[in-house]
Design a protein around this motif. Structure first.
Motif, short mmCIF file in Angstrom:
data_model
loop_
_atom_site.label_atom_id
_atom_site.label_comp_id
_atom_site.label_asym_id
_atom_site.label_seq_id
_atom_site.Cartn_x
_atom_site.Cartn_y
_atom_site.Cartn_z
N GLY A 80 -2.59 -4.01 9.09
CA GLY A 80 -1.76 -4.62 10.14
C GLY A 80 -1.04 -5.88 9.71
O GLY A 80 -0.61 -6.66 10.55
N GLY A 131 1.39 -2.01 4.15
CA GLY A 131 1.87 -0.64 4.01
C GLY A 131 3.13 -0.43 4.80
O GLY A 131 4.25 -0.49 4.28
N ASN A 132 2.95 -0.24 6.11
CA ASN A 132 4.11 0.02 6.97
C ASN A 132 5.14 -1.10 6.95
O ASN A 132 6.35 -0.83 6.97
CB ASN A 132 3.63 0.26 8.41
CG ASN A 132 3.12 1.67 8.60
OD1 ASN A 132 3.84 2.54 9.06
ND2 ASN A 132 1.88 1.92 8.17
N GLY A 163 -0.85 1.58 9.66
CA GLY A 163 -0.15 1.43 10.93
C GLY A 163 -1.00 1.00 12.11
O GLY A 163 -0.60 1.15 13.26
N SER A 185 0.85 -1.19 0.00
CA SER A 185 0.00 0.00 0.00
C SER A 185 0.88 1.23 0.00
O SER A 185 1.63 1.46 0.96
CB SER A 185 -0.88 0.03 1.25
OG SER A 185 -1.41 1.33 1.41
N GLY A 209 -9.08 3.64 7.19
CA GLY A 209 -8.87 5.08 7.38
C GLY A 209 -7.40 5.45 7.56
O GLY A 209 -6.99 6.51 7.13
N ASP A 261 -6.32 -6.73 4.46
CA ASP A 261 -5.77 -5.37 4.46
C ASP A 261 -5.81 -4.79 5.87
O ASP A 261 -6.89 -4.61 6.44
CB ASP A 261 -6.61 -4.51 3.49
CG ASP A 261 -6.08 -3.10 3.32
OD1 ASP A 261 -5.01 -2.78 3.89
OD2 ASP A 261 -6.75 -2.32 2.62
N ASP A 282 -4.89 3.38 -1.76
CA ASP A 282 -5.95 3.64 -0.79
C ASP A 282 -6.57 5.00 -1.06
O ASP A 282 -5.95 6.04 -0.86
CB ASP A 282 -5.38 3.60 0.63
CG ASP A 282 -5.14 2.17 1.09
OD1 ASP A 282 -6.08 1.37 1.00
OD2 ASP A 282 -4.01 1.86 1.51
N HIS A 300 -8.55 0.79 -3.83
CA HIS A 300 -9.44 0.47 -2.71
C HIS A 300 -10.19 1.75 -2.38
O HIS A 300 -9.65 2.66 -1.77
CB HIS A 300 -8.57 -0.02 -1.53
CG HIS A 300 -9.30 -0.19 -0.25
ND1 HIS A 300 -8.66 -0.38 0.95
CD2 HIS A 300 -10.63 -0.22 0.04
CE1 HIS A 300 -9.56 -0.51 1.92
NE2 HIS A 300 -10.76 -0.40 1.39
C1 DX5 Z 1 -6.35 1.30 5.74
C2 DX5 Z 1 -5.86 0.97 4.36
C3 DX5 Z 1 -4.71 0.06 4.32
C4 DX5 Z 1 -3.44 0.57 4.93
C5 DX5 Z 1 -2.65 -0.61 5.41
O1 DX5 Z 1 -7.56 1.96 5.65
O2 DX5 Z 1 -6.92 0.37 3.62
O3 DX5 Z 1 -4.46 -0.36 2.96
O4 DX5 Z 1 -2.65 1.32 4.05
O5 DX5 Z 1 -1.56 -0.15 6.10
P1 DX5 Z 1 -0.73 -1.09 7.10
O6 DX5 Z 1 -0.29 -2.28 6.32
O7 DX5 Z 1 0.36 -0.22 7.55
O8 DX5 Z 1 -1.70 -1.49 8.20
#
Ligand code: DX5
Ligand code: ZN
Length: 226
Positions: free
Chosen positions: A180, A200-201, A148, A11, A145, A178, A38, A69
């Motif tokens: 964590g 993402g993170n 992290g 992400s 939203g 999607d 996102d 998304h």
């Molecule tokens: C949250 C997003 C996710 C987010 C995931 O609303 O839909 O795609 O970027 O980020 P991590 O992997 O850091 O939880």
């Protein structure tokens, strides 16, 4: 039925926005299977992110598969803009669509693959009658939203239920998670039956860089039986 291959979908929400095109190129080079965009409208979720023109500006940087998304209240008005921007798959939230069947049809008619997303409180059964219209079901493992946030393992029975619904019906549908996702959480989602993993993170903020981050996720998925 043979197990679908594992895919890692970074992400870009967690990337350095001041270098977005470079980040997209680099994460594909590092082994990403697809790119997760996102899109937040500040109403459906309390955050505001990526418009179609931003994605279009990055489209010529890679041939990688782009998935959008949409976390917006009016996906029917916006979905075609994301197809035109170069997204190969557009996903809408079941909770945002009064006429989900029509919304998914609309995406396919514009020439993209269609996907449906479920918030943590939304049961698997919400998509029982649209599995023939989608290429992807995405289970949120956090409240949407923000990046992290902490993975919700309580979503795993829902993931397992969806995998069972997909297999029993013989649908050609991928199952994505999607929120964590990292080396310590991906295994639970694999064991439950997911095969596409947004991160993402865990990818963009990994201390050793993008390629070790993606390799680490694949290894943790494999250790869980993927
Ligand atoms: C949250 C997003 C996710 C987010 C995931 O609303 O839909 O795609 O970027 O980020 P991590 O992997 O850091 O939880
Ligand atoms: Zn997302």
């Amino acid at each position: 039925m043979s197990k679908p291959p594992i895919q890692i979908s970074p992400s870009v929400l967690a990337s350095d926005f001041s270098r977005l095109g470079d980040e997209v190129e680099a994460v594909v080079e590092a082994g990403a299977d697809r790119i997760h965009w996102d899109v937040m409208d500040g109403v459906f979720v309390p955050n505001l992110t990526i418009g179609p023109d931003v994605i279009a500006a990055c489209r010529n940087r890679t041939d990688a598969f782009f998935e959008a998304h949409l976390m917006v209240v009016n996906p029917d008005q916006l979905a075609h803009r994301y197809v035109e921007a170069g997204c190969d798959l557009v996903m809408v939230h079941a909770e945002a669509c009064d006429h989900l069947h029509r919304s998914l049809d609309n995406i396919r008619e514009h020439g993209a693959e269609a996907g449906v997303v479920l918030n943590p409180h939304t049961p698997a059964e919400a998509v029982a009658h649209v599995l023939d219209l989608v290429d992807m079901v995405l289970v949120m493992t956090v409240n949407p939203g923000f990046g992290g946030q902490k993975y919700l393992p309580t979503m795993e029975p829902k993931i397992a239920k969806l995998r069972q619904m997909i297999e029993l019906g013989g649908y050609d549908v991928d199952l994505e998670v999607d929120g964590g996702i990292g080396p310590s959480t991906i295994g639970g989602a694999v064991a439950a039956g997911a095969n596409v993993f947004v991160a993402g993170n865990a990818v963009f903020r990994h201390p050793d860089g993008l390629a070790p981050a993606i390799t680490g996720l694949r290894e943790a998925a494999a250790a869980a039986g993927a």
